[in-house]
Design a protein around this motif. Structure first.
Motif, PDB file in Angstrom:
ATOM      1  N   ARG A  72      11.622  -4.131 -45.080  1.00  0.00           N
ATOM      2  CA  ARG A  72      10.924  -4.639 -46.255  1.00  0.00           C
ATOM      3  C   ARG A  72      11.891  -5.285 -47.246  1.00  0.00           C
ATOM      4  O   ARG A  72      11.537  -6.246 -47.918  1.00  0.00           O
ATOM      5  CB  ARG A  72      10.141  -3.514 -46.936  1.00  0.00           C
ATOM      6  CG  ARG A  72       8.913  -3.103 -46.154  1.00  0.00           C
ATOM      7  CD  ARG A  72       8.182  -1.963 -46.813  1.00  0.00           C
ATOM      8  NE  ARG A  72       6.940  -1.650 -46.103  1.00  0.00           N
ATOM      9  CZ  ARG A  72       6.219  -0.577 -46.325  1.00  0.00           C
ATOM     10  NH1 ARG A  72       6.586   0.299 -47.249  1.00  0.00           N
ATOM     11  NH2 ARG A  72       5.111  -0.367 -45.639  1.00  0.00           N
ATOM     12  N   ARG A  77       9.917 -11.762 -50.607  1.00  0.00           N
ATOM     13  CA  ARG A  77       8.910 -11.033 -51.382  1.00  0.00           C
ATOM     14  C   ARG A  77       7.777 -11.937 -51.860  1.00  0.00           C
ATOM     15  O   ARG A  77       6.621 -11.533 -51.872  1.00  0.00           O
ATOM     16  CB  ARG A  77       9.591 -10.350 -52.582  1.00  0.00           C
ATOM     17  CG  ARG A  77       8.700  -9.384 -53.319  1.00  0.00           C
ATOM     18  CD  ARG A  77       8.402  -8.184 -52.453  1.00  0.00           C
ATOM     19  NE  ARG A  77       6.984  -7.872 -52.522  1.00  0.00           N
ATOM     20  CZ  ARG A  77       6.380  -6.934 -51.820  1.00  0.00           C
ATOM     21  NH1 ARG A  77       7.046  -6.222 -50.963  1.00  0.00           N
ATOM     22  NH2 ARG A  77       5.094  -6.718 -51.945  1.00  0.00           N
ATOM     23  N   VAL A  80       5.416 -12.507 -48.989  1.00  0.00           N
ATOM     24  CA  VAL A  80       4.647 -11.285 -48.726  1.00  0.00           C
ATOM     25  C   VAL A  80       3.536 -11.139 -49.762  1.00  0.00           C
ATOM     26  O   VAL A  80       2.384 -10.857 -49.424  1.00  0.00           O
ATOM     27  CB  VAL A  80       5.574 -10.048 -48.714  1.00  0.00           C
ATOM     28  CG1 VAL A  80       4.769  -8.756 -48.735  1.00  0.00           C
ATOM     29  CG2 VAL A  80       6.481 -10.081 -47.498  1.00  0.00           C
ATOM     30  N   ASP A  81       3.862 -11.334 -51.039  1.00  0.00           N
ATOM     31  CA  ASP A  81       2.861 -11.226 -52.092  1.00  0.00           C
ATOM     32  C   ASP A  81       1.745 -12.252 -51.916  1.00  0.00           C
ATOM     33  O   ASP A  81       0.564 -11.943 -52.095  1.00  0.00           O
ATOM     34  CB  ASP A  81       3.508 -11.386 -53.477  1.00  0.00           C
ATOM     35  CG  ASP A  81       4.390 -10.197 -53.840  1.00  0.00           C
ATOM     36  OD1 ASP A  81       4.234  -9.123 -53.221  1.00  0.00           O
ATOM     37  OD2 ASP A  81       5.232 -10.353 -54.751  1.00  0.00           O
ATOM     38  N   LEU A  84      -0.461 -11.148 -49.005  1.00  0.00           N
ATOM     39  CA  LEU A  84      -1.335 -10.048 -49.398  1.00  0.00           C
ATOM     40  C   LEU A  84      -2.470 -10.535 -50.299  1.00  0.00           C
ATOM     41  O   LEU A  84      -3.600 -10.049 -50.194  1.00  0.00           O
ATOM     42  CB  LEU A  84      -0.542  -8.938 -50.085  1.00  0.00           C
ATOM     43  CG  LEU A  84       0.313  -8.071 -49.151  1.00  0.00           C
ATOM     44  CD1 LEU A  84       1.231  -7.163 -49.944  1.00  0.00           C
ATOM     45  CD2 LEU A  84      -0.561  -7.268 -48.201  1.00  0.00           C
ATOM     46  N   VAL A 110       4.401  -8.778 -43.260  1.00  0.00           N
ATOM     47  CA  VAL A 110       3.634  -7.747 -43.953  1.00  0.00           C
ATOM     48  C   VAL A 110       3.326  -6.647 -42.940  1.00  0.00           C
ATOM     49  O   VAL A 110       2.918  -6.933 -41.812  1.00  0.00           O
ATOM     50  CB  VAL A 110       2.328  -8.326 -44.549  1.00  0.00           C
ATOM     51  CG1 VAL A 110       1.494  -7.237 -45.198  1.00  0.00           C
ATOM     52  CG2 VAL A 110       2.643  -9.419 -45.557  1.00  0.00           C
ATOM     53  N   THR A 111       3.526  -5.399 -43.324  1.00  0.00           N
ATOM     54  CA  THR A 111       3.279  -4.309 -42.377  1.00  0.00           C
ATOM     55  C   THR A 111       1.803  -3.920 -42.382  1.00  0.00           C
ATOM     56  O   THR A 111       1.084  -4.162 -43.355  1.00  0.00           O
ATOM     57  CB  THR A 111       4.119  -3.064 -42.737  1.00  0.00           C
ATOM     58  OG1 THR A 111       3.695  -2.557 -43.996  1.00  0.00           O
ATOM     59  CG2 THR A 111       5.605  -3.380 -42.756  1.00  0.00           C
ATOM     60  N   GLU A 114       0.991  -1.761 -45.267  1.00  0.00           N
ATOM     61  CA  GLU A 114       0.764  -2.452 -46.537  1.00  0.00           C
ATOM     62  C   GLU A 114      -0.648  -3.029 -46.602  1.00  0.00           C
ATOM     63  O   GLU A 114      -1.304  -2.975 -47.646  1.00  0.00           O
ATOM     64  CB  GLU A 114       1.801  -3.560 -46.736  1.00  0.00           C
ATOM     65  CG  GLU A 114       3.196  -3.028 -47.014  1.00  0.00           C
ATOM     66  CD  GLU A 114       4.256  -4.088 -46.989  1.00  0.00           C
ATOM     67  OE1 GLU A 114       5.096  -4.086 -47.920  1.00  0.00           O
ATOM     68  OE2 GLU A 114       4.269  -4.915 -46.063  1.00  0.00           O
ATOM     69  N   ALA A 117      -2.991  -0.103 -47.151  1.00  0.00           N
ATOM     70  CA  ALA A 117      -2.911   0.365 -48.536  1.00  0.00           C
ATOM     71  C   ALA A 117      -3.682  -0.568 -49.460  1.00  0.00           C
ATOM     72  O   ALA A 117      -4.387  -0.113 -50.370  1.00  0.00           O
ATOM     73  CB  ALA A 117      -1.448   0.470 -48.970  1.00  0.00           C
ATOM     74  N   LEU A 118      -3.575  -1.870 -49.221  1.00  0.00           N
ATOM     75  CA  LEU A 118      -4.320  -2.845 -50.006  1.00  0.00           C
ATOM     76  C   LEU A 118      -5.820  -2.621 -49.854  1.00  0.00           C
ATOM     77  O   LEU A 118      -6.563  -2.614 -50.839  1.00  0.00           O
ATOM     78  CB  LEU A 118      -3.962  -4.266 -49.568  1.00  0.00           C
ATOM     79  CG  LEU A 118      -4.779  -5.384 -50.189  1.00  0.00           C
ATOM     80  CD1 LEU A 118      -4.386  -5.581 -51.635  1.00  0.00           C
ATOM     81  CD2 LEU A 118      -4.611  -6.663 -49.417  1.00  0.00           C
TER      82      LEU A 118
END
Length: 132
Positions: A72, A77, A80-81, A84, A110-111, A114, A117-118
């Motif tokens: 990660r 980042r 990734v954001d 998501l 992105v895992t 993740e 969790a979202l």
């Protein structure tokens, strides 16, 4: 009751399972009058009493956590954001759009954890009403 969903919401299947567990000893299973293969008849002694469970050593767990943290840390980042955010928006649309957004996010790093969790944050988490 109006279907299985309504029955589950009211806890009917769970009550029936619980009641069934109480009825089994009364039918002679515990005393041996009634035999059930694998439970009280033809039991293999090498199988033990319970179901074997996977036990993971703490060292392996720690190394896996370190690997995912390192993975990660090296990602872009901002990408990734953005991925998501796309996943969040797509989950308000049709199924094939969600799958495509999830796959695109995974391809950029992105895992699955993740994404899950979202979804828990956005949609909540199902709780069986019988256990609330």
């Amino acid at each position: 009751m109006g279907g299985i969903v309504k029955a589950v919401e009211e806890g009917y299947p769970q009550r029936e399972i619980r009641a069934g567990r109480l009825r089994v000893p009364a039918r002679g299973v515990d005393s041996g009058r009634r035999g059930i293969v694998g439970l009280n008849k033809y039991v293999r002694p090498e199988e033990g009493d319970g179901i074997p469970t996977l036990k993971i050593a703490h060292e392996i767990e720690a190394s896996q956590k370190a690997r995912i943290q390192a993975f990660r840390a090296q990602r872009d980042r901002a990408a990734v954001d953005a991925a998501l955010a796309t996943v969040r928006a797509a989950h308000n649309r049709r199924r094939h759009q969600r799958d495509a957004a999830d796959l695109a996010a995974v391809k950029i790093g992105v895992t699955v954890g993740e994404i899950c969790a979202l979804m828990r944050t956005e949609l909540g988490e199902y709780r069986d009403p019988a256990y609330l």
